[in-house]
Design a protein around this motif. Sequence first.
Motif, mmCIF file in Angstrom:
data_model
loop_
_atom_site.group_PDB
_atom_site.id
_atom_site.type_symbol
_atom_site.label_atom_id
_atom_site.label_comp_id
_atom_site.label_asym_id
_atom_site.label_seq_id
_atom_site.Cartn_x
_atom_site.Cartn_y
_atom_site.Cartn_z
ATOM 1 N N THR A 117 0.833 -1.205 0.000
ATOM 2 C CA THR A 117 0.000 0.000 0.000
ATOM 3 C C THR A 117 0.871 1.259 0.000
ATOM 4 O O THR A 117 0.585 2.221 -0.730
ATOM 5 N N ASP A 118 1.934 1.255 0.818
ATOM 6 C CA ASP A 118 2.863 2.393 0.844
ATOM 7 C C ASP A 118 3.481 2.627 -0.530
ATOM 8 O O ASP A 118 3.580 3.769 -1.008
ATOM 9 N N ILE A 119 3.906 1.532 -1.149
ATOM 10 C CA ILE A 119 4.547 1.642 -2.460
ATOM 11 C C ILE A 119 3.568 2.194 -3.496
ATOM 12 O O ILE A 119 3.923 3.062 -4.303
ATOM 13 N N GLU A 120 2.340 1.727 -3.456
ATOM 14 C CA GLU A 120 1.327 2.235 -4.394
ATOM 15 C C GLU A 120 1.051 3.721 -4.161
ATOM 16 O O GLU A 120 0.851 4.486 -5.112
ATOM 17 N N ILE A 123 3.923 5.627 -5.751
ATOM 18 C CA ILE A 123 3.800 5.607 -7.214
ATOM 19 C C ILE A 123 2.655 6.504 -7.671
ATOM 20 O O ILE A 123 2.763 7.213 -8.676
ATOM 21 N N ASP A 124 1.560 6.525 -6.915
ATOM 22 C CA ASP A 124 0.422 7.380 -7.256
ATOM 23 C C ASP A 124 0.767 8.861 -7.157
ATOM 24 O O ASP A 124 0.110 9.705 -7.783
ATOM 25 N N ALA A 125 1.795 9.184 -6.362
ATOM 26 C CA ALA A 125 2.196 10.579 -6.188
ATOM 27 C C ALA A 125 3.020 11.106 -7.363
ATOM 28 O O ALA A 125 3.282 12.308 -7.465
ATOM 29 N N ILE A 126 3.407 10.221 -8.266
ATOM 30 C CA ILE A 126 4.230 10.619 -9.419
ATOM 31 C C ILE A 126 3.352 11.213 -10.520
ATOM 32 O O ILE A 126 2.288 10.681 -10.831
ATOM 33 N N GLU A 127 3.813 12.311 -11.103
ATOM 34 C CA GLU A 127 3.118 12.911 -12.255
ATOM 35 C C GLU A 127 3.502 12.105 -13.495
ATOM 36 O O GLU A 127 4.475 12.413 -14.195
ATOM 37 N N LYS A 128 2.733 11.090 -13.798
ATOM 38 C CA LYS A 128 3.134 10.141 -14.833
ATOM 39 C C LYS A 128 2.947 10.645 -16.264
ATOM 40 O O LYS A 128 3.394 9.992 -17.215
ATOM 41 N N ASN A 129 2.309 11.785 -16.422
ATOM 42 C CA ASN A 129 2.116 12.327 -17.767
ATOM 43 C C ASN A 129 3.337 13.091 -18.265
ATOM 44 O O ASN A 129 3.462 13.364 -19.457
ATOM 45 N N ILE A 228 14.673 12.555 -5.063
ATOM 46 C CA ILE A 228 13.437 12.169 -5.759
ATOM 47 C C ILE A 228 12.538 11.361 -4.823
ATOM 48 O O ILE A 228 11.330 11.626 -4.696
ATOM 49 N N ILE A 229 13.134 10.390 -4.145
ATOM 50 C CA ILE A 229 12.349 9.516 -3.267
ATOM 51 C C ILE A 229 11.811 10.280 -2.066
ATOM 52 O O ILE A 229 10.652 10.097 -1.666
ATOM 53 N N LYS A 230 12.610 11.168 -1.506
ATOM 54 C CA LYS A 230 12.153 11.958 -0.358
ATOM 55 C C LYS A 230 10.966 12.841 -0.750
ATOM 56 O O LYS A 230 9.978 12.934 -0.018
ATOM 57 N N GLU A 231 11.064 13.488 -1.909
ATOM 58 C CA GLU A 231 9.975 14.355 -2.365
ATOM 59 C C GLU A 231 8.699 13.557 -2.627
ATOM 60 O O GLU A 231 7.598 13.989 -2.250
ATOM 61 N N LEU A 232 8.822 12.392 -3.244
ATOM 62 C CA LEU A 232 7.652 11.563 -3.521
ATOM 63 C C LEU A 232 7.038 11.024 -2.233
ATOM 64 O O LEU A 232 5.805 10.962 -2.099
ATOM 65 N N THR A 233 7.905 10.649 -1.291
ATOM 66 C CA THR A 233 7.425 10.130 -0.008
ATOM 67 C C THR A 233 6.639 11.190 0.749
ATOM 68 O O THR A 233 5.563 10.911 1.295
ATOM 69 N N ASP A 234 7.171 12.415 0.781
ATOM 70 C CA ASP A 234 6.472 13.519 1.444
ATOM 71 C C ASP A 234 5.133 13.794 0.769
ATOM 72 O O ASP A 234 4.117 14.000 1.440
ATOM 73 N N LYS A 235 5.146 13.796 -0.557
ATOM 74 C CA LYS A 235 3.915 14.062 -1.311
ATOM 75 C C LYS A 235 2.871 12.976 -1.071
ATOM 76 O O LYS A 235 1.665 13.254 -0.997
ATOM 77 N N ALA A 236 3.340 11.733 -0.922
ATOM 78 C CA ALA A 236 2.424 10.600 -0.723
ATOM 79 C C ALA A 236 1.914 10.508 0.707
ATOM 80 O O ALA A 236 0.977 9.761 0.989
ATOM 81 N N GLY A 237 2.553 11.253 1.623
ATOM 82 C CA GLY A 237 2.135 11.215 3.019
ATOM 83 C C GLY A 237 2.570 9.958 3.750
ATOM 84 O O GLY A 237 1.963 9.562 4.750
#
Length: 304
Positions: A117-120, A123-129, A228-237
């Motif tokens: 769930t954490d990993i998803e 990944i959901d926090a990434i701007e994939k477009n 990159i990982i720190k920013e995504l982790t923060d964004k994902a909560g």
Amino acid sequence: MTWDEKIKDFEIFLRFERNFSENTLDAYIRDIKKLKDYAVEELDGVGPEAITYDNLQEYIFKLSKQKFSERSQARWISSIKAFFKYLVEEEVRNDNPSSLLEGPKLGLYLPDTLSLTDIEKIIDAIEKNSDLGKRNHCIIEVLYGCGLRVSELIDIKISNINFKEKYIKVSGKGNKVRLVPLAQYTAKLLKEYINEVRSKLKINKKHEDTLFLNSRGTSMSRVIVFIIIKELTDKAGVSKKISPHTFRHSFATHLLQNGADLRFIQEMLGHSSITTTGIYTHLKTEELRDVILNFHPRNTNFAG
């Protein structure tokens, strides 16, 4: 391997994974640099991978004779313990020469592990477009799906990816080569990144075969992957302390939880010793304990 290289890596680890304040970070690094100086001057230049418990004990003894405060002495030991725990974690050493030093008890370090769930969420926090998002999505999927070290990730060569047979040839520690299976989903993302994103870049000639590139067309650094990982982790909560290595831990732990043999995991991680891979069995042990407490007749018969 040199002291300076490992001290620099340790500094990055403390800054980005442990979120040390500048003052604490400076103190820890200063302490380890003093140990390096001692090793160079008094121990014939012995490296961090070979220094022994007796060497460390003698070093601490000599420092203690210089009438430093107990607080300073406690911090030296804390710094040394943290440094060698890091080296064990990074698989630079199989043993920890500082474990028996008297001082603050920091406890057994077990790596943080992400749930699926954490990993998803990450990944959901990434701007994939966006092109950048597609690259970062691939980075996360390769770290988690292949269990690579960050140094291995940034060194992946396109020529070492076999899309037909679904594996990546990885050059690990000590230049040991291993073949890591590539999931079909991860392979699909990599093909899209190579064809749709990487192909647009003006690539530096020295990095024409490097898989993951920055905007300047050169290879990425370890620090950038941490950021990159720190920013995504923060964004994902996700509140856990996460580094690139956390995805490697999660890869191994999830395989073990789903029934994979520890020796197969050892091969995929590129561990030279099964004892290194054995750190992941802590979760299995906890699961077994719960099973015994909940289902063993000796517990169920006398419950209540």
